[in-house]
Design an enzyme around this catalytic site. Structure first.
Site, PDB file in Angstrom:
ATOM      1  N   TYR A 244     -12.666  -8.117   4.162  1.00 35.69           N
ATOM      2  CA  TYR A 244     -12.251  -6.899   3.449  1.00 35.69           C
ATOM      3  C   TYR A 244     -13.369  -6.430   2.512  1.00 35.69           C
ATOM      4  CZ  TYR A 244     -10.324  -9.588  -0.706  1.00 35.69           C
ATOM      5  OH  TYR A 244     -10.106 -10.388  -1.809  1.00 35.69           O
TER       6      TYR A 244
ATOM      7  N   TYR B   6       0.842  -1.209   0.000  1.00 37.24           N
ATOM      8  CA  TYR B   6       0.000   0.000   0.000  1.00 37.24           C
ATOM      9  C   TYR B   6       0.879   1.263   0.000  1.00 37.24           C
ATOM     10  CZ  TYR B   6      -3.539  -3.415   1.549  1.00 37.24           C
ATOM     11  OH  TYR B   6      -4.359  -4.502   1.669  1.00 37.24           O
TER      12      TYR B   6
END
Ligand code: A2P
Length: 301
Positions: free
Chosen positions: A194, A33
């Site tokens: 998620y 990320y």
């Protein structure tokens, strides 16, 4: 709290600080990320302010596909810890069951633009995670995007030292994961859901043919009754059935909104109504890797 792709510089620092102030303690991160330095800084600033202690925070880091060879696992986690400027992660997970060619390229491709995969030995990678736990670099270890067969492969490994504590998978009212959830319940594996709000609907990686979750009439009608939003109902639904949620937002108001789910509960009938919304269609299909030998989503669950 999760980040599923690269974030504008600095936005993650502010979002994590806002989240900690709002009461969040679980932070879902990953090297890929590209914002672990901001997450670490946010945590350290909040500790310095006296708002939290390190042990109040639960940070989950992830092992990327290019780092599966066992000898790469510990150095990769050490790199993450250095970026975070923390001594340990609370949870370290194998991000995907599909190994890619090790090297500097995180998405290695050949001259024809085809992804370069790597021999995947999930049991060997898992043993390297076990060693990270023994070394104190990760308090717990788990997996992500594993199907039942892949979970069983780890759990049936001869000489298994620690089983995965969790499996992070897509989970929300349009993809409720009834079978995987039941299997994981039987084996004491926590499901971390998620995209619990149905993703950002970014066409570059989301199957947008599945309708937007938060527009759902049932979620909105139930929300009206409790003076809550569809997002809050979707999150409460999962929490109430024992699924951990990691909603993502960079908006301070929505970050706070997504935490206001502990002052009401859904009735059994409402839980059933929401379960019935399941479409068995993923938003996150990862079809670009469907020719990988360990592509996880062809199995029933
Ligand atoms: P934003 O960052 O502007 O709030 P998921 O957690 O399923 O990946 O969904 C993330 C997406 O949902 C982001 O685009 C985020 O946008 C948006 N979002 C987050 N919280 C809410 C909310 N409470 N209501 C509506 N949209 C939300």
């Amino acid at each position: 709290f999760s980040f599923s792709h690269q974030t504008p510089k600095g936005s993650c620092l502010e979002a994590v600080k806002t989240a900690i102030d709002a009461g969040y303690r679980h932070i879902d991160g990953a090297f890929v990320y590209f914002n672990e330095h901001e997450v670490g800084q946010a945590i350290r600033e909040k500790i310095a302010e006296g708002k939290i202690k390190r042990e109040d925070i639960f940070y989950c880091g992830k092992l990327w596909n290019t780092c599966h060879p066992p000898e790469l696992v510990r150095p990769t986690l050490e790199k993450t810890l250095k970026i975070l400027q923390l001594d340990y992660v609370d949870l370290y997970i194998i991000e995907l069951p599909m190994a890619f060619k090790p090297g500097d390229a995180l998405y290695p491709k050949d001259e024809n633009g085809k992804f370069i995969y790597h021999e995947t030995d999930l049991c060997a990678t898992w043993e390297a995670l076990e060693a990270c736990k023994d070394a104190g670099l990760a308090k717990s270890i788990g997996v992500s995007n594993f199907n039942r067969r892949q979970l069983e492969m780890i759990m049936n490994k001869p000489g298994l030292k620690y089983k995965p504590v969790s499996n992070q998978v897509e989970c929300h009212p349009y993809f409720t994961q009834p079978k995987l959830l039941e299997f994981c319940r039987q084996h004491d594996i926590v499901i971390v859901g998620y995209s619990p709000l149905g993703t950002s609907r970014d066409e570059s990686w989301v199957n947008v043919s599945s309708p937007p979750l938060l527009k759902d009439p049932v979620l909105n009608a139930i929300g009206k009754k409790y003076n809550k939003t569809a997002a809050q109902i979707a999150l409460r639904f999962n929490v109430q059935r024992g699924v951990v949620v990691i909603p993502k937002s960079f908006n301070p108001q929505r970050i706070r909104e997504n935490f206001q789910i502990f002052d009401f509960s859904l009735t059994e009938k409402e839980m059933k109504e929401i379960e019935a919304l399941n479409k068995n269609v993923r938003y996150v299909e990862l079809l670009m890797w469907r020719d990988h030998p360990e592509y996880p989503f062809n199995d029933e669950y």
